[in-house]
Design an enzyme around this catalytic site. Structure first.
Site, short mmCIF file in Angstrom:
data_model
loop_
_atom_site.label_atom_id
_atom_site.label_comp_id
_atom_site.label_asym_id
_atom_site.label_seq_id
_atom_site.Cartn_x
_atom_site.Cartn_y
_atom_site.Cartn_z
N GLY A 36 1.26 -1.04 0.22
CA GLY A 36 0.06 0.40 -0.08
C GLY A 36 1.02 1.19 0.10
N ASP A 51 1.04 -4.17 11.60
CA ASP A 51 1.25 -5.45 10.59
C ASP A 51 -0.41 -6.49 11.06
OD1 ASP A 51 0.89 -8.22 10.28
OD2 ASP A 51 3.33 -7.39 9.30
N ILE A 52 -1.26 -6.78 10.50
CA ILE A 52 -2.07 -7.13 10.61
C ILE A 52 -1.69 -8.87 11.62
CG2 ILE A 52 -3.73 -6.75 9.43
CD1 ILE A 52 -3.13 -9.58 7.54
N ALA A 74 -3.46 -8.13 2.95
CA ALA A 74 -3.66 -9.33 2.28
C ALA A 74 -2.33 -9.10 1.56
CB ALA A 74 -4.61 -10.34 1.24
N TYR A 140 -1.95 -18.97 -2.93
CA TYR A 140 -2.52 -17.41 -2.64
C TYR A 140 -3.86 -18.04 -2.49
CZ TYR A 140 -5.35 -13.26 -3.82
OH TYR A 140 -6.06 -12.16 -3.49
N VAL A 183 -4.23 -7.97 -15.63
CA VAL A 183 -3.94 -6.99 -16.96
C VAL A 183 -4.37 -5.86 -17.02
CG1 VAL A 183 -5.75 -8.34 -17.95
CG2 VAL A 183 -4.54 -7.49 -19.22
N ARG A 207 -12.18 -13.17 -19.37
CA ARG A 207 -12.12 -12.45 -17.80
C ARG A 207 -13.29 -11.90 -17.36
NH1 ARG A 207 -8.88 -16.61 -18.19
NH2 ARG A 207 -6.73 -16.55 -17.58
N ARG A 264 1.18 -18.63 -21.82
CA ARG A 264 1.62 -19.27 -20.46
C ARG A 264 1.08 -20.08 -20.34
NH1 ARG A 264 1.60 -13.90 -16.99
NH2 ARG A 264 -0.41 -13.96 -17.27
N GLY A 266 -0.52 -23.17 -17.74
CA GLY A 266 -1.28 -23.27 -16.52
C GLY A 266 -2.11 -21.90 -16.92
N1 LIG Z 1 -7.90 -7.05 -7.58
C1 LIG Z 1 -8.41 -8.26 -7.08
O1 LIG Z 1 -8.19 -8.23 -8.21
C2 LIG Z 1 -8.16 -8.88 -6.49
C3 LIG Z 1 -9.35 -9.98 -6.92
C4 LIG Z 1 -9.40 -10.81 -5.98
C5 LIG Z 1 -9.41 -10.86 -4.38
N2 LIG Z 1 -8.56 -9.53 -4.09
C6 LIG Z 1 -8.02 -9.15 -2.58
O2 LIG Z 1 -8.69 -8.02 -2.77
C7 LIG Z 1 -7.86 -7.64 -0.85
C8 LIG Z 1 -7.11 -6.16 -1.56
O3 LIG Z 1 -6.39 -6.15 -3.12
P1 LIG Z 1 -6.21 -5.21 -3.73
O4 LIG Z 1 -6.06 -5.22 -4.54
O5 LIG Z 1 -6.06 -3.73 -3.06
O6 LIG Z 1 -4.60 -5.60 -3.14
P2 LIG Z 1 -3.11 -4.46 -2.63
O7 LIG Z 1 -2.23 -4.92 -2.70
O8 LIG Z 1 -3.72 -2.91 -3.06
O9 LIG Z 1 -3.58 -4.39 -1.22
C9 LIG Z 1 -4.16 -5.20 -0.20
C10 LIG Z 1 -3.75 -4.41 1.37
O10 LIG Z 1 -2.19 -4.91 2.78
C11 LIG Z 1 -1.57 -4.35 2.97
N3 LIG Z 1 -0.58 -5.33 3.88
C12 LIG Z 1 -0.05 -6.65 3.21
N4 LIG Z 1 0.63 -7.07 4.74
C13 LIG Z 1 -0.47 -6.66 4.78
C14 LIG Z 1 -0.18 -7.06 6.89
N5 LIG Z 1 0.46 -8.12 6.84
N6 LIG Z 1 -0.26 -5.84 7.68
C15 LIG Z 1 -0.95 -4.84 7.39
N7 LIG Z 1 -1.68 -4.48 6.13
C16 LIG Z 1 -0.94 -5.68 5.06
C17 LIG Z 1 -0.70 -4.05 1.64
O11 LIG Z 1 0.50 -2.46 2.92
C18 LIG Z 1 -1.73 -3.19 0.77
O12 LIG Z 1 -1.87 -2.09 1.47
C19 LIG Z 1 -6.32 -8.85 -0.65
O13 LIG Z 1 -7.06 -9.29 -0.07
C20 LIG Z 1 -7.31 -9.77 -1.88
O14 LIG Z 1 -6.50 -10.36 -1.67
C21 LIG Z 1 -8.17 -8.64 -4.70
#
Ligand SMILES: NC(=O)c1ccc[n+]([C@@H]2O[C@H](COP(=O)([O-])OP(=O)(O)OC[C@H]3O[C@@H](n4cnc5c(N)ncnc54)[C@H](O)[C@@H]3O)[C@@H](O)[C@H]2O)c1
Length: 305
Positions: A36, A51-52, A74, A140, A183, A207, A264, A266
């Site tokens: 982030g 950290d969470i 995450a 993941y 993408v 997609r 690619r 898979g």
């Molecule tokens: N972007 C997509 O297409 C998509 C699809 C399916 C699911 N998700 C889920 O949606 C959520 C948000 O994804 P995103 O695309 O915004 O990703 P992102 O990487 O932009 O956001 C994740 C945030 O979590 C923070 N983070 C990571 N590890 C951490 C920790 N240990 N402690 C505290 N904060 C932590 C990061 O700094 C970041 O700000 C995630 O849970 C992801 O798995 C995203």
């Protein structure tokens, strides 16, 4: 009413923070800034750079006493989970359990959790509905799936309500093209930079691209609806990579060239998620077509540059 948003400095989480504040909720953000960015933070929200998985989470929850938790933080990258499966599981599984413990001990009313289409693995059929088999194909995918069971257990044991969302491919403003943005963010970035687009395969793979503001709105709706259920958050439509390119072509300042590479190994060819359950159980449906979402996304980046 107070909402804790984890991952609020990230792509999707920051949009959720904006919408919660606009709806009149008090908001605090928990984010380690692993991926982030400070610039994504809404200054009207209190920010904890934590950290969470940390024991500080309990202390923060005791102090802030949130009514709701929206959990987006995450390790959100499939390749990242292959490189460091332990780190992935620690953040996504242990981090979530740590938040659930703090939630139940401090009287949080409800948890909204970001799961993923990655829990399904190879589609047996499309559109994939919530009952489709779950056979994740990456660490993941597993680490996003396991917390769904914890949510059920915390509801069963302690009455902590939840909603879990399995997002399709989310796109929009603030998605990092250098991370695992997917993408759309990579193409948007390259179109803006006047660079060639690279496609794996013939571009006919499909997609389900869902706009981030629609995803954020689903999270807000889940604060008051859809208790103890799991929903796909998707458009219910398949879009090929070639169709995506045609939608982006008018934004290119110079003629857009596309380079087709070998497919690619898979990679899943066709995938989209059925969103009927979210329509019925949550009253949610997407408001943005792909063309409209791309227009907003391109407008944001073109204004920035
Ligand atoms: N972007 C997509 O297409 C998509 C699809 C399916 C699911 N998700 C889920 O949606 C959520 C948000 O994804 P995103 O695309 O915004 O990703 P992102 O990487 O932009 O956001 C994740 C945030 O979590 C923070 N983070 C990571 N590890 C951490 C920790 N240990 N402690 C505290 N904060 C932590 C990061 O700094 C970041 O700000 C995630 O849970 C992801 O798995 C995203």
């Amino acid at each position: 009413m107070k909402v804790a948003v984890t991952g609020g400095a990230g792509f999707i989480g920051s949009h959720i923070v904006d919408q919660c504040l606009a709806a009149g909720y008090d908001v605090f953000v928990i984010d380690s800034l692993a991926t982030g960015k400070r610039e994504n933070l809404n200054h009207k929200a209190v920010f904890y750079e934590v950290d969470i998985t940390s024991s500080d989470i309990q202390t923060i929850f005791e102090k802030e006493k949130p009514d709701f938790l929206i959990h987006e933080a995450a390790q959100a990258s499939v390749p990242g989970s292959l490189k460091d499966a332990v780190g992935d599981a620690t953040t996504n599984v242990v981090g979530t359990v740590n938040l659930l413990e703090a939630s139940r001990l401090t009287g949080v009313r409800k948890v909204v959790y970001a799961s993923s289409a990655a829990v399904y693995g190879n589609p047996e059929y499309t559109g994939i509905d919530e009952l489709h088999h779950k056979q994740p194909l990456s660490p993941y995918g597993v680490s996003k799936y396991v917390p769904e069971f914890y949510l059920y257990v915390y509801q069963h044991l302690y009455g902590l309500k939840y909603t879990a969302f399995r997002y399709a491919n989310v796109y929009g403003e603030r998605q990092d093209p250098n991370g695992e943005g997917g993408v759309v963010s990579i193409f948007v970035d390259r179109v803006n930079a006047g660079q060639e687009l690279s496609v794996f395969g013939d571009g006919e793979q499909t997609r389900d691209f869902i706009y981030v503001e629609d995803v954020a709105r689903a999270n807000l709706m889940a604060l008051t609806a859809g208790d103890n259920q799991i929903f796909n958050i998707s458009t219910n439509r398949k879009t090929s990579v070639n169709e995506l390119i045609e939608l982006l072509r008018p934004y290119a300042k110079q003629p857009l060239t596309v380079h087709y590479e070998k497919p690619r190994e898979g990679d899943i060819l066709h995938s989209y998620l059925d969103n009927t359950k979210a329509k019925k159980g949550l009253g949610w449906e997407p408001h943005y077509s792909l063309a409209q979402g791309l227009e907003k996304t391109m407008g944001y980046y073109q204004k920035k540059s």
